[in-house]
Design a protein around this motif. Structure first.
Motif, PDB file in Angstrom:
ATOM      1  N   LEU A  37       0.870  -1.322   0.032  1.00 55.66           N
ATOM      2  CA  LEU A  37      -0.007  -0.036   0.025  1.00 55.66           C
ATOM      3  C   LEU A  37       0.772   1.274   0.070  1.00 55.66           C
ATOM      4  CD1 LEU A  37      -2.847  -1.025   2.584  1.00 55.66           C
ATOM      5  CD2 LEU A  37      -2.782  -0.779  -0.028  1.00 55.66           C
ATOM      6  N   LEU A  38       1.958   1.266   0.598  1.00 59.48           N
ATOM      7  CA  LEU A  38       2.939   2.351   0.656  1.00 59.48           C
ATOM      8  C   LEU A  38       3.516   2.672  -0.721  1.00 59.48           C
ATOM      9  CD1 LEU A  38       4.989   2.064   4.132  1.00 59.48           C
ATOM     10  CD2 LEU A  38       3.070   3.747   3.503  1.00 59.48           C
ATOM     11  N   LEU A  40       1.946   1.808  -3.550  1.00 60.54           N
ATOM     12  CA  LEU A  40       0.891   2.620  -4.454  1.00 60.54           C
ATOM     13  C   LEU A  40       0.725   3.984  -3.904  1.00 60.54           C
ATOM     14  CD1 LEU A  40      -2.002  -0.118  -4.356  1.00 60.54           C
ATOM     15  CD2 LEU A  40      -0.276   0.254  -6.112  1.00 60.54           C
ATOM     16  N   MET A  41       0.931   4.497  -2.862  1.00 61.91           N
ATOM     17  CA  MET A  41       0.595   5.613  -2.165  1.00 61.91           C
ATOM     18  C   MET A  41       2.043   6.517  -2.289  1.00 61.91           C
ATOM     19  SD  MET A  41      -2.253   5.568   0.520  1.00 61.91           S
ATOM     20  CE  MET A  41      -1.167   4.522   1.446  1.00 61.91           C
ATOM     21  N   TRP A  42       3.152   6.057  -2.928  1.00 57.20           N
ATOM     22  CA  TRP A  42       4.516   6.646  -2.567  1.00 57.20           C
ATOM     23  C   TRP A  42       4.682   8.173  -3.110  1.00 57.20           C
ATOM     24  CZ3 TRP A  42       8.031   5.474   0.391  1.00 57.20           C
ATOM     25  CH2 TRP A  42       9.354   6.095   0.172  1.00 57.20           C
ATOM     26  N   SER A  43       3.855   8.313  -4.249  1.00 59.25           N
ATOM     27  CA  SER A  43       3.780   9.713  -4.465  1.00 59.25           C
ATOM     28  C   SER A  43       3.488  10.730  -3.661  1.00 59.25           C
ATOM     29  CB  SER A  43       3.104  10.127  -5.838  1.00 59.25           C
ATOM     30  OG  SER A  43       1.702   9.574  -5.562  1.00 59.25           O
ATOM     31  N   VAL A  44       2.544  10.342  -2.778  1.00 60.81           N
ATOM     32  CA  VAL A  44       2.176  11.225  -1.528  1.00 60.81           C
ATOM     33  C   VAL A  44       3.121  10.972  -0.110  1.00 60.81           C
ATOM     34  CG1 VAL A  44       0.182  11.741   0.022  1.00 60.81           C
ATOM     35  CG2 VAL A  44      -0.224  11.081  -2.418  1.00 60.81           C
ATOM     36  N   VAL A  45       3.411   9.804  -0.096  1.00 61.52           N
ATOM     37  CA  VAL A  45       4.196   9.278   1.020  1.00 61.52           C
ATOM     38  C   VAL A  45       5.653   9.929   0.946  1.00 61.52           C
ATOM     39  CG1 VAL A  45       5.044   7.376   2.345  1.00 61.52           C
ATOM     40  CG2 VAL A  45       2.977   7.182   1.432  1.00 61.52           C
TER      41      VAL A  45
END
Length: 371
Positions: A37-38, A40-45
């Motif tokens: 999940l991280l 997939l959301m790496w552009s925000v994380v």
């Protein structure tokens, strides 16, 4: 007589082992899903992580201003503007001297190329001009054949630069909001969580925040030591652009492995084109010694003392992070391990039995009972 085994105890031990193995598999599965999940959301994380690290670096002056009566928005704005000015000054301190001496550096590079060519023409290589010309023609034809892949590489590099700029802007805005509204986060989180979580998670979050601050300060100290030692060696050898190279060494210390390699390559190149091959080799030796001392002694000692991790653990997690996620893994390995240590220590505190206080009615041996 040989010992006899109890079948009941054996079955109990096997059931306990199976239960523990199942629990470990569930934990590993949950960790795998979390990492997925991280990803997939790496552009925000990733901007969030950079914003948190920058906030730990800029929070002390913000706290000082707020304690002296500044409103939160004004204090956060002032510190953000000063941070931008300092970052711009660092870039200018590196770029302006290099640009002013670009002509000398270019002449030095050409002279260095001619020196290498003359050296290759003599013994023991004895490479003639015809062979050099053939090698140049082969290199040019290979570049022409791979023009398509070069275009793809250039496009990828441009996309990387654009993504880096977007990440930097997002991290800067997040840093401003963290500086402005950070102290209100834990009370808000306490009101949102139910039951025991309203106590446990804010405590862990506060300890994790202190750990991130220790990590950033220790990394800055390591970069400062690198810049001082390498800059002193360059100054003794008379290499030009000592101050920009020292600043570049300090800044690149925040990017493990690649940052040190880049700063060292630039220093060796400038030493070669300005002072010659001998001084360039001496600079290379100084950089290797300082980097080995920093990577194997200073950094593990400083970070292990500040983060509560053993020096061997720091070395192992940096190696593991680099093998799993490259540069980003090396950068985040130590703070992630420190955060895991924070969570584990808190769980151990909560699960351990409180110390038993001595009973008041106990009397030392041999004491007489009251009448």
């Amino acid at each position: 007589m040989p010992p006899t085994f109890s079948s009941a105890k054996t079955r109990t031990a096997l059931r306990a082992s199976a239960r523990v193995s199942l629990d470990l598999l569930l934990i590993l599965g949950m960790a795998t899903v979390t990492l997925w999940l991280l990803g997939l959301m790496w552009s925000v994380v990733w901007p969030l992580v950079i914003g948190l690290l920058l906030t730990t670096l800029t929070w002390p002056p913000t706290r000082f201003l707020r304690r002296h009566g500044w409103p939160p928005a004004a204090a956060a704005s002032a510190v953000t503007v000063v941070f931008l000015l300092v970052a711009t000054g660092v870039v200018a301190l590196i770029a302006v001297p290099v640009a002013s001496q670009s002509g000398e550096l270019t002449d030095g590079v050409m002279e260095g190329i001619h020196r290498v060519r003359d050296w290759a023409a003599g013994p023991p290589l004895n490479i003639g001009d015809d062979q050099i010309t053939q090698a140049s023609d082969a290199a040019i034809s290979r570049l022409q054949d791979s023009a398509g892949s070069m275009v793809t590489t250039v496009v990828t590099a441009v996309n990387t630069v654009v993504n880096g700029l977007v990440t930097a802007v997002l991290a800067l805005f997040l840093m401003f909001f963290f500086l402005k509204d950070g102290p209100r986060f834990l009370p808000w989180l306490t009101r949102q969580l139910p039951g025991r979580l309203a106590t446990d998670i804010p405590v862990v979050a506060a300890r994790g925040w202190e750990t991130l601050g220790v990590f950033v300060r220790s990394q800055a100290l390591v970069g400062l030591l690198d810049a001082v030692f390498i800059g002193l060696g360059l100054w003794i050898l008379g290499v030009p652009l000592v101050l920009p190279l020292a600043v570049l060494t300090f800044v690149s210390a925040f990017v493990p492995i690649v940052g040190a390699l880049f700063a060292g390559f630039v220093a060796v190149l400038i030493a070669m084109v300005s002072n010659g091959l001998t001084d360039a080799l001496i600079v290379l030796a100084i950089i290797v010694v300082v980097q080995q001392l920093e990577g194997n002694v200073l950094q593990p000692m400083i970070q292990s003392r500040g983060l509560g991790l053993h020096a061997a653990v720091v070395l192992l997690v940096v190696t593991l992070g680099g093998s799993l996620a490259g540069i980003v893994g090396s950068l985040l390995a130590v703070p992630v391990a420190a955060l895991f240590a924070v969570v584990w220590n808190y769980l151990r505190e909560q699960l351990s039995d409180p110390p038993q206080e001595p009973r008041t009615d106990e009397r030392p041996a041999g004491a007489t009972a009251p009448s």
